[in-house]
Design a protein around this motif. Structure first.
Motif, PDB file in Angstrom:
ATOM      1  N   GLY A 211      57.815   4.499  14.471  1.00 43.40           N
ATOM      2  CA  GLY A 211      56.959   5.635  13.985  1.00 43.40           C
ATOM      3  C   GLY A 211      57.918   7.121  14.291  1.00 43.40           C
ATOM      4  O   GLY A 211      57.919   7.882  13.406  1.00 43.40           O
TER       5      GLY A 211
ATOM      6  N   LEU B  74      55.271  -5.456  20.964  1.00 45.14           N
ATOM      7  CA  LEU B  74      55.134  -4.857  19.619  1.00 45.14           C
ATOM      8  C   LEU B  74      54.544  -3.658  19.343  1.00 45.14           C
ATOM      9  O   LEU B  74      55.159  -2.706  18.661  1.00 45.14           O
ATOM     10  CB  LEU B  74      54.009  -5.964  18.774  1.00 45.14           C
ATOM     11  N   TRP B  75      53.826  -3.143  20.273  1.00 45.42           N
ATOM     12  CA  TRP B  75      53.345  -1.858  20.142  1.00 45.42           C
ATOM     13  C   TRP B  75      54.312  -0.852  20.479  1.00 45.42           C
ATOM     14  O   TRP B  75      54.511   0.383  19.815  1.00 45.42           O
ATOM     15  CB  TRP B  75      52.179  -1.730  20.927  1.00 45.42           C
TER      16      TRP B  75
ATOM     17  N   GLN C 154      57.657  -1.333  19.963  1.00 47.24           N
ATOM     18  CA  GLN C 154      58.573  -1.008  18.670  1.00 47.24           C
ATOM     19  C   GLN C 154      57.862  -0.601  17.581  1.00 47.24           C
ATOM     20  O   GLN C 154      58.540   0.382  16.657  1.00 47.24           O
ATOM     21  CB  GLN C 154      58.810  -2.734  18.227  1.00 47.24           C
ATOM     22  N   GLN C 155      56.465  -0.672  17.359  1.00 42.61           N
ATOM     23  CA  GLN C 155      55.901   0.266  16.401  1.00 42.61           C
ATOM     24  C   GLN C 155      55.846   1.646  16.720  1.00 42.61           C
ATOM     25  O   GLN C 155      56.108   2.458  15.667  1.00 42.61           O
ATOM     26  CB  GLN C 155      54.376  -0.169  16.275  1.00 42.61           C
TER      27      GLN C 155
END
Length: 100
Positions: free
Chosen positions: A21, A13-14, A16-17
């Motif tokens: 961004g 998840l991080w 993909q974030q």
């Protein structure tokens, strides 16, 4: 397609974030007109990678947006709509308007 898809290599998840961004930052820089050609290519690549990762969410408008980003890579957008062009101090080229 996994060789081309950057989003497929990073699955947490991080990660993909962070990619989202970066994609948002590239889109803002493209909209402002900073290094327009480079940002158009990066935006097209990141958008292609995102679509390849989430092919269940691929709609017809995504295809048109994909085509528009591809054409933006080849159009002279930096001549008129560019912050870089304005900071150089050159006036934009005026092309004659031809109506047939």
């Amino acid at each position: 397609y996994k060789a081309v898809c950057l989003h497929c290599h990073f699955g947490e998840l991080w990660q993909q974030q962070v990619l989202l961004g970066i994609q948002t930052l590239v889109a803002v820089l493209f909209t402002v007109g900073f290094q327009t050609r480079l940002m158009a290519v990066l935006s097209w690549y990141l958008y292609t990678s995102l679509i390849l990762r989430n092919n269940w969410l691929y709609f017809i408008l995504d295809r048109y947006f994909y085509y528009l980003l591809f054409y933006a890579c080849h159009l002279p957008l930096a001549e008129r709509w560019s912050v870089t062009q304005r900071t150089i101090g050159k006036p934009p080229k005026s092309h004659p308007i031809v109506v047939n």
